[in-house]
Design an enzyme around this catalytic site. Structure first.
Site, mmCIF file in Angstrom:
data_model
loop_
_atom_site.group_PDB
_atom_site.id
_atom_site.type_symbol
_atom_site.label_atom_id
_atom_site.label_comp_id
_atom_site.label_asym_id
_atom_site.label_seq_id
_atom_site.Cartn_x
_atom_site.Cartn_y
_atom_site.Cartn_z
ATOM 1 N N SER A 236 0.836 -1.194 0.000
ATOM 2 C CA SER A 236 0.000 0.000 0.000
ATOM 3 C C SER A 236 0.873 1.246 0.000
ATOM 4 O O SER A 236 1.987 1.237 0.544
ATOM 5 C CB SER A 236 -0.901 0.024 1.243
ATOM 6 O OG SER A 236 -1.586 1.268 1.345
ATOM 7 N N TYR B 61 -2.846 -1.145 10.172
ATOM 8 C CA TYR B 61 -2.861 -1.578 8.770
ATOM 9 C C TYR B 61 -1.565 -1.184 8.080
ATOM 10 O O TYR B 61 -0.943 -2.004 7.385
ATOM 11 C CB TYR B 61 -4.054 -0.955 8.052
ATOM 12 C CG TYR B 61 -4.055 -1.172 6.559
ATOM 13 C CD1 TYR B 61 -4.411 -2.398 6.024
ATOM 14 C CD2 TYR B 61 -3.683 -0.142 5.693
ATOM 15 C CE1 TYR B 61 -4.398 -2.602 4.647
ATOM 16 C CE2 TYR B 61 -3.672 -0.340 4.323
ATOM 17 C CZ TYR B 61 -4.032 -1.571 3.800
ATOM 18 O OH TYR B 61 -4.006 -1.771 2.442
#
Length: 241
Positions: free
Chosen positions: A133, A146
């Site tokens: 990400s 996350y």
């Protein structure tokens, strides 16, 4: 025919990756955790050169079962795409131990041990692509755990690329930005202000599409990417530049 496994391939980015690799001539093993109907739709779209296999990467026994099923389906796994993952849009004060454990089980432990168990099937010159990400290169306190999990995957990629490099196996990350998928639909679709804020985080001033990420993964999985390894291909549209 070359074979690829795409985890979390029933929806969103994983679905787009499975369809793109099939277009490139791969037989695709479509992994899913819950949505069997969506996985079957992906398989139907691809045709005879696809099979759906259910496994929750957050459950060790199911990871092992998935690896065993892949071995039963093929003697050679040319491409492994570790795409499956879950989010946790909470700041540090709102993250519980259960949240944290589940997040790291799916996003880190699952891909680690699935890759470990599938390595005997991956040939010299094979490809491993991990979905990370864009939040790994910025401060992202609104989803701190996350971001940490994706940072762990980046470190995994770096070390594994070094180990497997002598065999010509490349290991790379593809890091998406904000992508218009079902997972983001709740806050993104139908809200012009949210769309504008999301677009504004990207230099290209728009939200990305799942097929655009699939195109990048397809390159990382291709013979043309044979001299690219241990790195992150940024597919954030210039996020937070």
């Amino acid at each position: 025919m070359r074979t690829a496994l795409v985890t979390g391939a029933s929806r969103g980015i994983g679905r787009a990756i499975a369809l793109r690799l099939a277009k490139d001539g791969f037989r695709v093993i479509v992994n899913y955790a819950r949505d069997g109907a969506a996985a079957r739709e992906v398989v139907d779209r691809i045709g005879a050169n696809a099979v759906a296999v259910r496994a929750d990467l957050g459950v060790p026994e199911e990871v092992t079962a998935l690896a065993q099923r892949v071995a039963a389906e093929t003697d050679v796994l040319d491409v492994l795409v570790n795409n499956a993952g879950i989010g946790l849009p909470r700041p540090i004060g709102e993250v519980t131990r259960a949240d944290y454990a589940r997040l790291f089980a799916v996003n880190v432990e699952g891909p680690f041990f699935l890759t470990q168990q599938l390595l005997p099937l991956i040939p010299d010159g094979g490809r491993i692509v991990n979905l990370t990400s864009g939040v790994t290169r910025i401060a992202f306190p609104e989803a701190i755990a996350y971001a940490m999990s994706k940072g762990a995957v980046q470190t995994f990629t770096l070390a594994l690329a070094k180990e497997l490099g002598p065999r010509g196996i490349t290991v790379n990350n593809v890091a998406p930005g904000i992508i218009d998928t079902d997972a983001n639909a709740g806050w993104l679709r139908g809200d012009p202000e949210a769309q504008a804020r999301a677009a504004g985080r990207h230099a290209v001033n728009r939200v990305g599409r799942a097929d655009e990420i699939a195109d990048v993964v397809a390159f990382a999985a291709s013979p043309q990417a044979g001299f690219v390894t241990g790195t992150t291909i940024d597919a954030t549209g210039g996020g937070n530049l």
